[in-house]
Design a protein around this motif. Structure first.
Motif: not given
Length: 628
Positions: A75-77, A113-114, A190-192
């Protein structure tokens, strides 16, 4: 819009992987289909998900942490494309330096962070995988140690080694890589997709039309390569087998003595040539399809630009939104393809677990009793009694032993003689509990061997066989194999009793001399005496000598026989002999024929009886075999 191609080109529109060896498109290496061998393995030996989950039960908390890290990292990415959009649409056109610094700093923070989360995830998942595999590996090794000799005679040694090393190592890859990869791919895909819809639902619909043919082409190429790679793996396995068989000490000796070197080289050359051709085919397989895919991937951004520029589909889209969208779209292919491969990954993973569980589930036919009789090995007398013993090997049409009643008094020297296949070695195997009788009993000091622990049986009974096995380590460590806590003084005393101390001392490195693979550095008689010294350190009350001198020449046999006489003194000794000269002084000689005792007595009484033993004695004397 004239500057758009330059900006978008620098933001990663070209999918990663097109520049890899052979023009492999992204995701091709991961694209798979179910291996028929894996499907067959699971059909024969099903594996429940509950059993696999049980392996990870004690790692619940770190697994939850890994799952959280995967979701958070994915999600952060996804924040980066939105930062790019604002940077292009606001910070750069308005020359807002403070906003520019904030956005650039945020992009760097996201990367840091990632990556940091990735390091923690790798550490935790690898540690979990290694701990689970360590437990499986040690459980499997321990279980195989408990299997009967019959299992190892009907199972190829390479198969056992493969499951213990290759399969378990492959399972570790499944646990640490495949499982986290599946979770990451699903979360990222899903996030993308959601982020793309948020940026532009119109362009998202266009991407959905383009993506299926690209994935279909990728999977076609992957399956074609997989077929060729399977053939290449078989050729590589053949090559490894040839290397193992031809370049081992035994293989080299055989090749040199029969002159098979040129034939072996020709065979190896043929296998190597086949492997070379298959590797070439693998690299060239589907080259035109990959070219088509490259065109598709190049056309995707062009079509997106076209749709963004048309009034009907663009909807006044900003350049920043376009760049952010194309960045997300380019990153969508790999996780989607990974999600589509979940089925094949699951079958492969389950097949690996099935292969290991198949061995773990094999029944242990010779095991410790539930309530063993306590044995004081130090005070044991060593009287051996066989009562009504019958035994038949699996698949045999008759009993190897049939109705054996025999008593070996404590400290007695008892010899077994008879033709090949009469049951001598089988009887010896029962005394050392390498087998259990189908009926009847084998007891030491009145206690059935099946009522003792295997460790107590091993402490009571020592075996010296014709095939002496020495480990590829020093003489000292070979001797300590039977008694790890033995002192140097005890080792020396044992080698003196075995008539081999002077030989060892004469070596440049003495007791620290490497014996070489399977002990090839020493002659048969020298290896046999080292093995005898190892048995003396073991200090059993019952000694089984299974044709310990049959493979030796006359002079060496006499030297080893002196050592055997020393080792046997004070112990109950069961000697299986081919040369009758080595047992003529035994307290009792037992003659076996087709699994039955047909004669028993001393050397003199059996000769006087004129039966089977006397005929065997005469036949050995006629062929010049030493009997005196």
């Amino acid at each position: 819009m004239t500057g758009t191609p330059t900006i978008s080109g620098s933001s990663g529109l070209q999918p990663r992987g097109l520049g890899e060896r052979g023009g492999r498109p992204p995701g091709t290496r991961a694209s798979r289909k179910k291996d028929p061998a894996d499907v067959e393995q699971l059909a024969e030996h099903p594996v429940s998900l509950r059993r696999i989950a049980g392996l990870f039960r004690q790692h619940r908390f770190p697994l939850a942490v890994v799952t959280g890290i995967i979701v958070a990292s994915s999600l952060i990415g996804l924040v980066t494309p939105f930062l790019i959009r604002r940077l292009i649409d606001s910070a750069i056109p308005q020359h807002n330096v403070s906003l520019l610094l904030e956005l650039v700093g945020a992009m760097l923070i996201v990367t840091v962070v990632t990556q940091a989360l990735g390091v923690v995830q790798t550490f935790l998942s690898t540690r979990i995988g290694q701990q689970v595999m360590h437990g499986l590996r040690t459980d499997l090794f321990t279980h195989l140690q408990r299997m009967s000799l019959g299992f190892f005679t009907r199972t190829r040694g390479g198969e056992v080694q493969s499951r213990l090393t290759n399969d378990v190592n492959a399972m570790q890859t499944v646990v640490t890589d495949s499982a986290t990869s599946v979770a990451t791919n699903i979360t990222t895909a899903v996030g993308t997709a959601i982020a793309m819809v948020v940026l532009s639902w119109r362009l998202s619909l266009l991407s959905l039309l383009i993506l299926p043919p690209a994935i279909w082409l990728t999977r076609r190429v992957a399956r074609l390569r997989r077929t060729i790679q399977a053939r290449a793996q078989r050729a590589l396995a053949d090559m490894q087998t040839q290397i193992e068989e031809s370049l081992s000490i035994s293989g080299v000796m055989l090749a040199k003595t029969v002159g098979s070197g040129p034939a072996l080289s020709a065979r190896f050359r043929e296998t190597s040539s086949e492997l070379t051709e298959l590797e070439l085919q693998s690299q060239m397989a589907g080259r035109w399809r990959m070219g088509t895919m490259a065109i598709v991937f190049a056309a995707i951004p062009a079509l997106i630009y076209l749709a963004a520029g048309l009034p009907a589909t663009g909807g006044g889209m900003s350049i920043g939104t376009l760049v952010a969208f194309t960045t997300l779209q380019a990153a969508l292919f790999r996780p989607v393809l990974g999600v589509l491969n979940v089925g094949a990954e699951v079958v492969t993973s389950m097949a690996l677990f099935s292969r290991v569980f198949e061995f773990l589930d094999l029944p242990v036919t010779i095991d410790d009793p539930e309530h063993p009789v306590p044995i004081d090995v130090a005070t044991a007398r060593g009287e051996v009694t066989l009562t009504g013993v019958r035994y038949r090997y699996d698949g045999a049409d008759r009993n190897a032993l049939d109705g054996i009643d025999l008593r070996l008094p404590a400290g007695a020297q008892v010899a077994l003689v008879g033709a090949t296949g009469s049951g001598k070695s089988t009887l010896a195997g029962l005394v050392s509990r390498l087998h259990d009788p189908a009926s009847g009993s084998v007891a030491i000091d009145g206690v059935d061997l099946r009522e003792m622990t295997l460790q107590d049986v091993a402490s009571l009974v020592g075996v010296v066989s014709q095939e002496t096995y020495l480990l590829h380590t020093t003489i000292r460590e070979n001797l300590r194999y039977a008694r790890p806590d033995a002192t140097d003084a005890q080792i020396e005393a044992a080698t003196r009793s075995a008539q081999v101390h002077d030989l060892i001392e004469a070596l440049p490195d003495g007791y620290d001399t490497l014996v070489g693979a399977r002990g090839y550095r020493f002659s048969g008689g020298e290896k046999q005496r080292i093995a005898l010294a190892r048995t003396i350190l073991h200090d059993p009350r019952v000694l089984v000598l299974d044709e310990a001198t049959s493979a030796l020449d006359n002079a060496t046999e006499r030297a080893v026989q002196l050592a055997l006489d020393e080792v046997s003194r004070g112990r109950t000794t069961l000697t299986i002999a081919h040369r009758l000269s080595t047992v003529r002084d035994a307290d009792l000689i037992v003659v076996l024929d087709h699994g039955r005792i047909i004669e028993r007595g001393t050397h003199e009484s059996l000769l006087a009886a004129g039966g089977a033993y006397a005929r065997l004695w005469d036949s050995q004397r006629r062929v010049g075999m030493p009997v005196g």
